[in-house]
Design a protein around this motif. Sequence first.
Motif, PDB file in Angstrom:
ATOM      1  N   THR A 103       0.831  -1.199   0.000  1.00  0.00           N
ATOM      2  CA  THR A 103       0.000   0.000   0.000  1.00  0.00           C
ATOM      3  C   THR A 103       0.866   1.249   0.000  1.00  0.00           C
ATOM      4  OG1 THR A 103      -1.774  -1.166   1.154  1.00  0.00           O
ATOM      5  CG2 THR A 103      -1.833   1.234   1.223  1.00  0.00           C
ATOM      6  N   VAL A 104       1.891   1.266   0.832  1.00  0.00           N
ATOM      7  CA  VAL A 104       2.815   2.401   0.898  1.00  0.00           C
ATOM      8  C   VAL A 104       3.559   2.540  -0.432  1.00  0.00           C
ATOM      9  CG1 VAL A 104       4.923   3.266   2.012  1.00  0.00           C
ATOM     10  CG2 VAL A 104       3.059   2.333   3.396  1.00  0.00           C
ATOM     11  N   LEU A 105       4.023   1.426  -0.970  1.00  0.00           N
ATOM     12  CA  LEU A 105       4.733   1.452  -2.249  1.00  0.00           C
ATOM     13  C   LEU A 105       3.811   1.948  -3.361  1.00  0.00           C
ATOM     14  CD1 LEU A 105       7.227   0.901  -3.949  1.00  0.00           C
ATOM     15  CD2 LEU A 105       6.516  -1.496  -4.096  1.00  0.00           C
ATOM     16  N   ARG A 106       2.567   1.486  -3.375  1.00  0.00           N
ATOM     17  CA  ARG A 106       1.602   1.920  -4.389  1.00  0.00           C
ATOM     18  C   ARG A 106       1.392   3.428  -4.306  1.00  0.00           C
ATOM     19  NH1 ARG A 106      -3.102   3.679  -5.444  1.00  0.00           N
ATOM     20  NH2 ARG A 106      -4.392   2.912  -7.143  1.00  0.00           N
ATOM     21  N   GLU A 142       2.257   6.160  -7.165  1.00  0.00           N
ATOM     22  CA  GLU A 142       1.197   7.039  -7.661  1.00  0.00           C
ATOM     23  C   GLU A 142       1.638   8.500  -7.614  1.00  0.00           C
ATOM     24  OE1 GLU A 142      -3.592   7.016  -7.422  1.00  0.00           O
ATOM     25  OE2 GLU A 142      -2.554   6.860  -5.498  1.00  0.00           O
ATOM     26  N   LYS A 143       2.291   8.888  -6.515  1.00  0.00           N
ATOM     27  CA  LYS A 143       2.793  10.257  -6.378  1.00  0.00           C
ATOM     28  C   LYS A 143       3.871  10.558  -7.417  1.00  0.00           C
ATOM     29  CE  LYS A 143       1.823  10.750  -1.473  1.00  0.00           C
ATOM     30  NZ  LYS A 143       2.367  10.749  -0.116  1.00  0.00           N
ATOM     31  N   GLU A 144       4.648   9.530  -7.778  1.00  0.00           N
ATOM     32  CA  GLU A 144       5.716   9.698  -8.765  1.00  0.00           C
ATOM     33  C   GLU A 144       5.189   9.636 -10.198  1.00  0.00           C
ATOM     34  OE1 GLU A 144       8.544   6.645  -7.769  1.00  0.00           O
ATOM     35  OE2 GLU A 144       9.249   7.731  -5.992  1.00  0.00           O
ATOM     36  N   GLY A 145       3.883   9.401 -10.357  1.00  0.00           N
ATOM     37  CA  GLY A 145       3.290   9.351 -11.686  1.00  0.00           C
ATOM     38  C   GLY A 145       3.565   8.071 -12.452  1.00  0.00           C
ATOM     39  N   LYS A 146       3.894   7.011 -11.755  1.00  0.00           N
ATOM     40  CA  LYS A 146       4.195   5.733 -12.408  1.00  0.00           C
ATOM     41  C   LYS A 146       2.914   4.902 -12.509  1.00  0.00           C
ATOM     42  CE  LYS A 146       8.961   5.994 -11.091  1.00  0.00           C
ATOM     43  NZ  LYS A 146      10.022   5.546 -10.233  1.00  0.00           N
TER      44      LYS A 146
END
Length: 71
Positions: free
Chosen positions: A6-9, A13-17
């Motif tokens: 969840t943290v990695l996701r 998401e914040k990095e636009g990946k």
Amino acid sequence: MTPTITVLREKLEKEGKEDLVEMIDDASSGHLEEVEIVPSIGLLYDQEENKQLLTWLEEKGVTITHITDEE
């Protein structure tokens, strides 16, 4: 999803990946069967995060297929 994923996701998401976020979402919902990767590259630059993601995908039943650089 596990807290780590969840943290990695959220980070991805914040990095636009979006492609990796979509991959995680698809694996969570059972809509991802296989991922092809070049072992020398992986999915993520951070080797620890890469290992966490690949392990999690395998736990979700996703087949990880290793291909060569030439393929």
